[in-house]
Design an enzyme around this catalytic site. Structure first.
Site, PDB file in Angstrom:
ATOM      1  N   SER A  39       0.800  -1.235   0.000  1.00  0.00           N
ATOM      2  CA  SER A  39       0.000   0.000   0.000  1.00  0.00           C
ATOM      3  C   SER A  39       0.829   1.279   0.000  1.00  0.00           C
ATOM      4  O   SER A  39       0.300   2.364  -0.247  1.00  0.00           O
ATOM      5  CB  SER A  39      -0.923   0.016   1.220  1.00  0.00           C
ATOM      6  N   LYS A  45       0.541   3.465  -2.918  1.00  0.00           N
ATOM      7  CA  LYS A  45      -0.643   4.299  -3.179  1.00  0.00           C
ATOM      8  C   LYS A  45      -0.333   5.791  -3.295  1.00  0.00           C
ATOM      9  O   LYS A  45      -0.739   6.431  -4.265  1.00  0.00           O
ATOM     10  CB  LYS A  45      -1.726   4.023  -2.128  1.00  0.00           C
ATOM     11  N   TYR A  51      -2.539  -2.725 -10.660  1.00  0.00           N
ATOM     12  CA  TYR A  51      -2.577  -2.418  -9.220  1.00  0.00           C
ATOM     13  C   TYR A  51      -1.799  -3.474  -8.449  1.00  0.00           C
ATOM     14  O   TYR A  51      -0.954  -3.164  -7.603  1.00  0.00           O
ATOM     15  CB  TYR A  51      -4.020  -2.342  -8.730  1.00  0.00           C
ATOM     16  N   TYR A  87      -5.050   4.316   7.645  1.00  0.00           N
ATOM     17  CA  TYR A  87      -6.312   3.589   7.745  1.00  0.00           C
ATOM     18  C   TYR A  87      -7.106   4.017   8.968  1.00  0.00           C
ATOM     19  O   TYR A  87      -7.184   5.198   9.264  1.00  0.00           O
ATOM     20  CB  TYR A  87      -6.064   2.074   7.774  1.00  0.00           C
ATOM     21  N   VAL A 135       0.966  -3.585   4.083  1.00  0.00           N
ATOM     22  CA  VAL A 135       0.909  -4.900   4.732  1.00  0.00           C
ATOM     23  C   VAL A 135       2.191  -5.690   4.487  1.00  0.00           C
ATOM     24  O   VAL A 135       2.426  -6.722   5.120  1.00  0.00           O
ATOM     25  CB  VAL A 135      -0.310  -5.709   4.246  1.00  0.00           C
TER      26      VAL A 135
END
Lengths: 595, 595
Positions: free
Chosen positions: B64, B67, B188, B240, B258
């Site tokens: 992530s 991103k 992705y 998050y 992660v």
């Protein structure tokens, strides 16, 4: 003349007055028909100055802008952990009046939504005095004047605030509120009904910007820790369900209220407040949002743009051979220094010593070759020294010491956290220290003579030995004790003083403070300065330790001029040469050697 | 010696190695048995230096943390509005894998949750070259080296990423993704499978901290605007569902993955990266969170603490009577200046000129009485000048001009944005300008003589007129054209030059650049400097305009010494006095008059 900021705000005000969308808050009848033509912007600096435009003195109810201030009070009353237990610090992404209680625990998502704010009120200590009195005192202290609350708005909300009443009972049912929720709710309504002006809010915001200290009264209204926590929560939760776009567009911790007020905080710099009662669907002031975006963009206040640059704090870096001290050394010493002088470095620092800039400075010095024995940090141009920078500089000093090397400082006034590091008031003295240290380490003792003969004085080198003998014959010899003042400002030229051994310090009194200038030692002369300017001595000359002196008095010089003009001529020629040597030295010390 | 920061990180590493809670991410079989003993911390500065401890070169999948970088690329490809249309910037308060699509529109809450990140990939331009190639190039440019992606991890996620596959089709159904979602999803997965080391991530974070410019390669990888937007979204959505407590505790824009990686950014200063694959229930690295909190607290990086202080940028403020120029004025002029000199102020600035500090400076000057006609801003100690500060200083100049008053600057090099304001390279020249301006405004013309007679030279005032006549008889008169160089460094003493009218400039060449020192005008002398130091001329002396000169050559002085020693004696005495007058003047200019 008119301040550019006043002109800027006036223009902005006119532009945004054109925005007429939105409607006043209808949830509280007493506020439903607020005059939407009213508009004010106020900007308060951390030194307590307020710029304002529009109806900046018009009172209105603080409403949700009370939440961050109640939260800070609860934090200082109970400590962070106790408050966290009852109220989380997560954005709910919900509207201000959402329930947002955690499943199971009933813990409100944060203190900026009503549920969390009501819980906050219950955490305000009420043992000594009544809870609301303490809240009102707290708000007033932040505003810098006594505030009041509106009975009318309070009463109106008491009648209609069913949703909040429900929240209070829910919170009680989850034991988030541990007492009777009704008085808690009433105090919450009173807190929201406190009447403030836009100028008041700007000062309250500036108090947050100023680390909790009210800029005008100087009172520490909230602890630094409570402020940091409060501003953090305002950042993620202050603007209800448009917190994200707010941070993206404005980039400041903020809080809006349905009363039409809005505050934004640039930590360390500004408190901004806007009032305009026409609200958008999120319950934030339409003109308030627009004004915040414009001001943030125009003034570069977004936290990313306002970030400090981690530029190196090193302004110059050179070795002492480029800036010899004004101390006259023996020829042998001068030769040796030309060789070993490169073992002492001067690093001039400037700006703010924060982590990033200090880190690169410490790195550069850590990576210096081991042959560099002495490092002098010139801190005279440094503005601010952060804790971490203090720690790093002290560690640097220890690290160098562990390798038998030395760190020294140049600073006009001693800075306590660095007091354990040897410091000098000006570069000349630091360089002098470095020169003598290097001479002692690398040279033979005679290079640093304790007693200098008149014939060896640099000032007299242009003269034949017969001339020097003639001059010496006219001198009065004396030995003087520590602390004696030999010359004081205002005295006329009294002759030339030759230091055979010992030291004197020249100083002046400036703004009531004694400022040391040069330290003069064996082989140096003083007293000639009185020849210059108004023909007066300009500095005080004080003996340091024991002084052995020979003085060629003004009277003696007059005698010489009459009896042996050609000798006197050569003497004055020598004095002139010596003087211009000093002109050069002074220009060098004031100049940056590297440009 | 070892850097204090290396020692600090080493200690921190040892402390946190003891944290053994958490488990690797199980969602992707290829990552499920990551070695939880692995741990690394890397800290990159905006000048490209990396401090690291532990397994900082060990590769792992970025997941992530891809991103924010994909988001910045999409922003630069499409512009902010086009991206906002598809992806909101609001915190969802949800877990990374939540759906979080807006009712009706299907717009993802933000680009840091999977739904938003998949939509982001679809916005990456793929007209010229393949989309993933561009993404990989973009990541590599930020890291400063060519990166690769892991086929194994990609394949594993292709098999098991059903939830993300569902999200992609949902986004397509809402037309948030306007093309076939399958290749978007694959890219992705590839982006998440890019292999990075902790050092790579630190450099990528430092690129964000550095406004999008890679610290080592100097390449502008992302626009400043994209970086500001990306860091804003990281602030509210990067962690998050614990974004709030993260901001409260750490106070930095951040992103976790992660894969066990985590980055945090202190704009303008630092990129921080941590790797440790054991995750907490939120999917963030356990040691990563602990290390971030410790480093932020120990190094003062929380955005509230790291905020710049809005301290005034004014270092000193005084009028020119306290620092007269080195220009010799007629007696009448000196008298008048003692009276009107207070109408010209010098304001020394230092540090960074941001809004707050500049505002208080502009305020202080705006509030000066109208009797202050000239204001000189000394910018030589200023480090950085923000856009808003430039605007305010220019407005200040205009505002003063509108009242018939003048703002001038002292700055070593011309700063373009302020180029319209008159500037001087040093304080002496600025003061000289102020003195002549005030004399012209308030005095009669003869106060600023164009032609000075030898008998009126300040340098000769101690002498009887007969002595002066005798000296003048020995002088050679000459008229010299603009640009002629009269003295060059290294020449020995050639005599004393008396300027009857016109000007000369003294300068030296430093680091290949010509640096102007003083401007000498009618009534001043030069050439004596060669008497000092090594007995050599140290500056170049150049004629400016037309010069009328009388020179008392070294040879003439020798003749005088032979023929009339007592006159020569008085001459040298006068030279010595004059020299010490300069010593005083120089000390004054280098000193701060106020302490």
């Amino acid at each position: 003349m008119r301040s550019p900021i006043d002109s800027y705000l006036a223009d902005l005000y006119t532009d945004l007055l054109a925005l007429t969308s939105g409607t006043p808050y209808q949830g509280i009848p007493a506020m439903a028909d607020a005059d939407t033509s009213k508009f004010a912007i106020a900007l308060a600096t951390v030194d307590g100055h307020i710029y304002h435009v529009g109806d900046a003195e018009l009172p209105f109810s603080i409403q949700s802008i009370s939440k961050p201030f109640s939260y800070a009070l609860a934090l200082d009353d109970n400590g962070q952990d106790a408050v966290d237990e009852k109220i989380d610090v997560e954005p709910s992404g919900d509207a201000f009046n959402e329930i947002s209680l955690a499943r199971g625990t009933g813990r409100p998502a944060n203190a900026m939504i009503n549920a969390g704010a009501i819980a906050t009120i219950s955490l305000v200590n009420d043992e000594e005095s009544s809870r609301f009195e303490r809240i009102l005192e707290h708000f007033s202290a932040a505003a810098g004047r006594q505030l009041q609350y509106s009975e009318a708005i309070f009463a109106s909300e008491m009648r209609t605030g069913h949703r909040n009443r429900a929240l209070a009972h829910l919170l009680r049912s989850f034991n988030i509120i541990e007492k009777d929720p009704t008085p808690v709710l009433e105090d919450y309504f009173r807190a929201c009904a406190v009447m403030v002006s836009t100028n008041d809010l700007a000062m309250m915001a500036a108090t947050l910007a100023n680390g909790g200290t009210q800029p005008r009264t100087g009172e520490q209204v909230m602890s630094k820790e409570a402020v940091q926590r409060t501003l953090s929560v305002m950042t993620t939760c202050g603007m209800y369900d448009d917190a994200g776009s707010w941070i993206a567009a404005v980039g400041l911790p903020a809080k809006s209220g349905v009363g039409g007020g809005l505050i934004a905080v640039l930590p360390g710099q500004i408190g901004l407040a806007i009032y305009s009662p026409a609200l958008d669907p999120h319950g934030s002031s339409v003109r308030g949002l627009a004004a915040s975006e414009r001001i943030s963009a125009d003034m570069g206040l977004h936290f990313v743009r306002a970030a400090r640059l981690g530029r190196s704090v090193i302004r110059e870096h050179y070795d002492i051979t480029q800036v010899p001290s004004r101390t006259r050394h023996t020829e042998g010493a001068v030769k040796l220094l030309a060789e070993v002088g490169i073992r002492a470095h001067i690093v001039e620092l400037g700006g703010d010593l924060l982590f990033a800039g200090t880190e690169s400075m410490v790195r550069e010095i850590s990576e210096l070759e081991g042959t560099i024995e002495l490092v002098i940090l010139d801190l005279r141009r440094v503005d601010e020294i952060d804790q971490i920078a203090v720690r790093m500089i002290n560690q640097l000093a220890d690290g160098l010491a562990a390798e038998g090397r030395t760190l020294a400082l140049v600073q006009e006034h001693v800075f306590e956290p660095l007091a354990s590091i040897q410091a000098f008031p000006n570069r000349n003295e630091a360089v002098e220290w470095a020169e003598f240290t290097l001479l002692a380490r690398h040279g033979s003792p005679e290079l640093v003579p304790t007693e200098v003969a008149i014939r060896d004085f640099a000032a007299l080198t242009p003269l034949e030995s017969t001339d020097i003998a003639r001059l010496e014959a006219l001198m009065e010899e004396s030995r003087i004790e520590d602390g004696r003042i030999l010359r004081t400002p205002g005295q006329e030229f009294g002759g030339v003083y030759f230091i055979l051994s010992g030291k004197v310090v020249t100083s002046t009194v400036q703004a009531g403070r004694l400022v040391r200038h040069a330290t003069l030692s064996a082989g140096m002369t003083f007293g000639e300065m009185a020849l210059g300017g108004e023909g007066e001595q300009t500095t005080r000359v004080t003996v340091e330790g024991r002084l052995h002196l020979k003085k060629l008095s003004a009277a003696a010089i007059n005698r010489l001029e009459a009896e042996a003009p050609e000798v006197a001529l050569r003497f004055w020629k020598a004095v002139a040469r010596d003087a211009y040597t000093r002109v050069e030295a002074n220009i060098k010390d004031s100049e940056n050697p590297l440009h």
